[in-house]
Design a protein around this motif. Structure first.
Motif, short mmCIF file in Angstrom:
data_model
loop_
_atom_site.label_atom_id
_atom_site.label_comp_id
_atom_site.label_asym_id
_atom_site.label_seq_id
_atom_site.Cartn_x
_atom_site.Cartn_y
_atom_site.Cartn_z
N GLU A 34 0.84 -1.17 -0.17
CA GLU A 34 -0.02 0.08 -0.02
C GLU A 34 1.04 1.47 0.15
N GLY A 35 0.44 2.31 -0.56
CA GLY A 35 1.16 3.60 -0.67
C GLY A 35 1.87 3.71 -1.97
N ILE A 36 2.24 2.49 -2.68
CA ILE A 36 2.85 3.00 -4.05
C ILE A 36 2.12 3.68 -4.87
N GLU A 37 1.16 3.75 -5.28
CA GLU A 37 0.09 4.47 -5.95
C GLU A 37 -0.04 5.75 -5.73
N ASP A 38 -0.01 6.16 -4.33
CA ASP A 38 -0.22 7.31 -3.75
C ASP A 38 0.93 8.22 -4.17
N PHE A 39 2.42 7.56 -3.64
CA PHE A 39 3.53 8.04 -3.96
C PHE A 39 3.69 8.44 -5.36
N LEU A 40 3.35 7.60 -6.37
CA LEU A 40 3.32 8.25 -7.89
C LEU A 40 2.75 9.35 -8.06
N VAL A 41 1.33 9.07 -7.92
CA VAL A 41 0.51 10.35 -7.96
C VAL A 41 0.98 11.75 -7.49
N LYS A 42 1.27 11.72 -6.20
CA LYS A 42 1.72 12.76 -5.45
C LYS A 42 3.13 13.48 -5.64
N ASN A 43 3.96 12.51 -6.64
CA ASN A 43 5.14 13.04 -7.00
C ASN A 43 4.84 13.25 -8.51
N LYS A 44 3.75 13.13 -8.93
CA LYS A 44 3.44 13.89 -10.37
C LYS A 44 4.28 12.81 -11.42
N PHE A 45 4.46 11.55 -11.18
CA PHE A 45 5.20 10.76 -12.03
C PHE A 45 6.69 10.85 -12.39
N LYS A 46 7.13 11.68 -11.54
CA LYS A 46 8.41 11.89 -11.86
C LYS A 46 9.44 11.18 -11.26
N GLU A 47 9.24 10.25 -10.24
CA GLU A 47 10.26 9.52 -9.65
C GLU A 47 9.71 8.07 -9.31
N LEU A 48 10.62 7.01 -9.66
CA LEU A 48 10.05 5.63 -9.71
C LEU A 48 10.39 5.19 -8.30
N PRO A 49 9.30 4.81 -7.77
CA PRO A 49 9.18 4.28 -6.26
C PRO A 49 10.02 3.15 -6.04
N GLU A 50 10.41 2.88 -4.80
CA GLU A 50 11.17 1.66 -4.33
C GLU A 50 10.10 0.59 -3.88
N ILE A 51 10.21 -0.53 -4.58
CA ILE A 51 9.25 -1.65 -4.48
C ILE A 51 10.09 -3.02 -3.72
N SER A 52 9.76 -3.36 -2.55
CA SER A 52 10.22 -4.45 -2.15
C SER A 52 9.26 -5.79 -1.91
N TYR A 53 9.42 -6.85 -2.08
CA TYR A 53 8.57 -7.81 -1.68
C TYR A 53 8.97 -8.60 -0.59
N ASP A 54 9.87 -8.02 0.41
CA ASP A 54 10.25 -8.67 1.50
C ASP A 54 9.07 -8.59 2.43
N ASN A 55 8.10 -7.90 2.31
CA ASN A 55 6.80 -7.92 3.32
C ASN A 55 5.85 -8.76 2.66
N ARG A 56 6.22 -9.52 1.53
CA ARG A 56 5.03 -10.42 1.21
C ARG A 56 6.03 -11.90 0.67
N PRO A 57 6.29 -12.27 1.75
CA PRO A 57 7.06 -13.80 1.78
C PRO A 57 6.18 -14.68 1.08
N LEU A 58 6.88 -15.74 0.38
CA LEU A 58 5.95 -16.82 -0.26
C LEU A 58 5.54 -17.65 0.95
N LYS A 59 4.32 -18.26 0.64
CA LYS A 59 3.55 -18.95 1.87
C LYS A 59 3.96 -20.43 1.89
N TYR A 60 5.26 -20.73 1.28
CA TYR A 60 5.64 -22.06 1.42
C TYR A 60 7.42 -22.02 1.41
N ASP A 61 7.92 -23.08 1.57
CA ASP A 61 9.50 -23.06 1.31
C ASP A 61 9.72 -23.51 -0.03
N PRO A 62 10.32 -22.47 -0.90
CA PRO A 62 10.16 -22.69 -2.22
C PRO A 62 11.15 -23.91 -2.61
N VAL A 63 12.34 -24.15 -1.84
CA VAL A 63 13.24 -25.09 -2.19
C VAL A 63 12.60 -26.50 -2.01
#
Length: 432
Positions: A34-63
């Motif tokens: 959450e907040g990525i869309e707001d970041f883009l709009v508020k910055n008038k699409f002049k800066e790429l956001p930083e996106i991490s998937y660390d807060n969305r871990p896979l629900k299983y052990d991939p290995v």
């Protein structure tokens, strides 16, 4: 006819495969925080956001999950042999899920695109004729669709229906279509698209307004196709894997849904433009456009800020935002349509209309349809329980495709040439 022992093996392996793939949720795994869309709009699409998937871990052990699929592949070969046609389909599905896991392990990296392209394809790939690129379709359709004026085509597309009204009407329509099932239609705040289908439900995004055409689309696309093929797969007595769709079935699924929209005359120009724009945007991203450039593309189409971000975001889910390596799933709609339409044309031409109903047997690919038909004759695969009216009675479809095969030979450019001694004038000629 196959004996009961063989059928029981198919059932056992199907259930294991379904259970193994259960926690693998692709779209949920590549959601932005959450907040990525707001970041883009508020910055008038002049800066790429930083996106991490660390807060969305896979629900299983991939290995561990990779090892489980490998073990299932070996079990399939032991139980059925290395060349059993149904065993080969299940083995392919195992490999598909293994590549999905590897793709999700690479979220945010360029390797994500390598697996995405392997699983879903590319906007720049060459189609079945060996010379036409999928991206060619996008650019031709852009010109044709821009020439269509919805105000001249008939029914108003004004969005007068609330999300609640759409839910209520879909309950009635799908209750009649799926007479023996308990189908749930409900509101949801958590979906990206306007509607989505699950195992026995359809979700409609809340707090939106829809047109009657949108309602017709949901009935056919989410209901008849996505929900229908899931239920038909669940109703298979042995081949239960057909209820679950690996990525290789995505083009068939989305293409079949778009095709049925056309056959039911539910498609309209604005809808077609949305699907086509997704293909164009995906090609842009593959060719190097970053997230901000793709957002500008959608804004230039007249979309509001948040809508443009949402549509561009679909192509950069799980992928680097800098361009060149997007998530290519959104090419599936038009890629699949071309595949399905040509398959139907060829089926009619070759006298194999009996293959067409098996498109609805579950989450299938085109190359496995002859196998499913053969194993239907062997008593292993059942015909789909739920079929759209155009497929239940294919007389109209057969004639449509027969004429389509003939008309495809004629060039429109040759029909209305303006020559000095030509008696037939061009009725579409613009008079100065």
């Amino acid at each position: 006819m196959k004996d009961q022992k063989y059928k029981n093996i198919i059932l056992e392996l199907s259930l294991i495969l379904n259970e193994l793939q259960k926690p693998i949720q692709i779209l949920d795994s590549v959601k932005w925080s959450e907040g990525i869309e707001d970041f883009l709009v508020k910055n008038k699409f002049k800066e790429l956001p930083e996106i991490s998937y660390d807060n969305r871990p896979l629900k299983y052990d991939p290995v561990k999950k990779l090892q489980e699929f490998k073990e299932l592949r070996l079990k399939i070969q032991r139980e059925l042999g290395a060349r059993d046609p149904l065993g080969l389909i299940m083995t392919r599905n195992c490999i598909q899920y293994e590549d999905v896991i590897r793709m999700l392990m690479a979220r945010g990296k360029s390797d994500f695109y390598d697996y995405s392209k392997k699983l879903y394809g590319s906007a720049n790939e060459v189609m079945g004729d060996g010379k036409t690129k999928l991206s060619d379709l996008a650019h031709v359709m852009s010109g044709l669709l821009n020439s269509l004026d919805e105000n001249m085509l008939g029914e108003s597309l004004e969005r007068t229906l609330s999300s609640e009204q759409v839910v209520g009407e879909l309950k009635i329509r799908l209750g009649e279509y799926f007479k023996d099932e308990r189908i749930k239609v409900k509101l949801s705040d958590g979906i990206i698209s306007d509607a989505s289908a699950g195992s026995d439900y359809i979700k409609i995004k809340s707090d939106l307004r829809f047109s009657k055409k949108d309602l017709d689309i949901f009935e056919v696309h989410e209901g008849w196709v996505h929900l229908g093929t899931t239920l038909n797969g669940q109703n298979q007595p042995y081949a239960k894997w057909l209820a679950k769709g690996p990525p290789c079935s995505t083009a068939t699924q989305e293409g079949l849904a778009v095709t049925m929209e056309l056959f039911n005359f539910a498609m309209f120009p604005r809808r077609a433009k949305r699907l086509n724009d997704r293909l164009v945007a995906c090609q842009m991203a593959e060719d190097g456009a970053d997230l901000l450039e793709v957002i500008r593309f959608f804004k230039d189409k007249g979309q509001e800020d948040y809508q443009a971000v949402k549509n561009a975001g679909r192509i950069f889910r799980g992928a680097p935002l800098t361009g060149g390596s997007p998530f290519t799933k959104d090419i599936s709609y038009l890629k699949g349509f071309v595949m399905i339409y040509n398959f139907m044309r060829m089926s009619i031409k070759e006298g194999r209309a009996d293959l067409i109903p098996f498109l609805f047997a579950g989450k299938v690919t085109l190359d496995e349809l002859p196998v499913l038909k053969d194993y239907h004759d062997e008593g292993v695969i059942t015909l789909p329980k739920y079929l759209p009216p155009q497929i239940k009675d294919m007389n109209g479809l057969a004639i449509w495709m027969a004429f389509s095969n003939f008309l495809n030979r004629m060039k429109l450019e040759d029909m209305f040439q303006e020559k000095k001694n030509l008696e037939v004038t061009n009725p579409f000629r613009k008079v100065a």
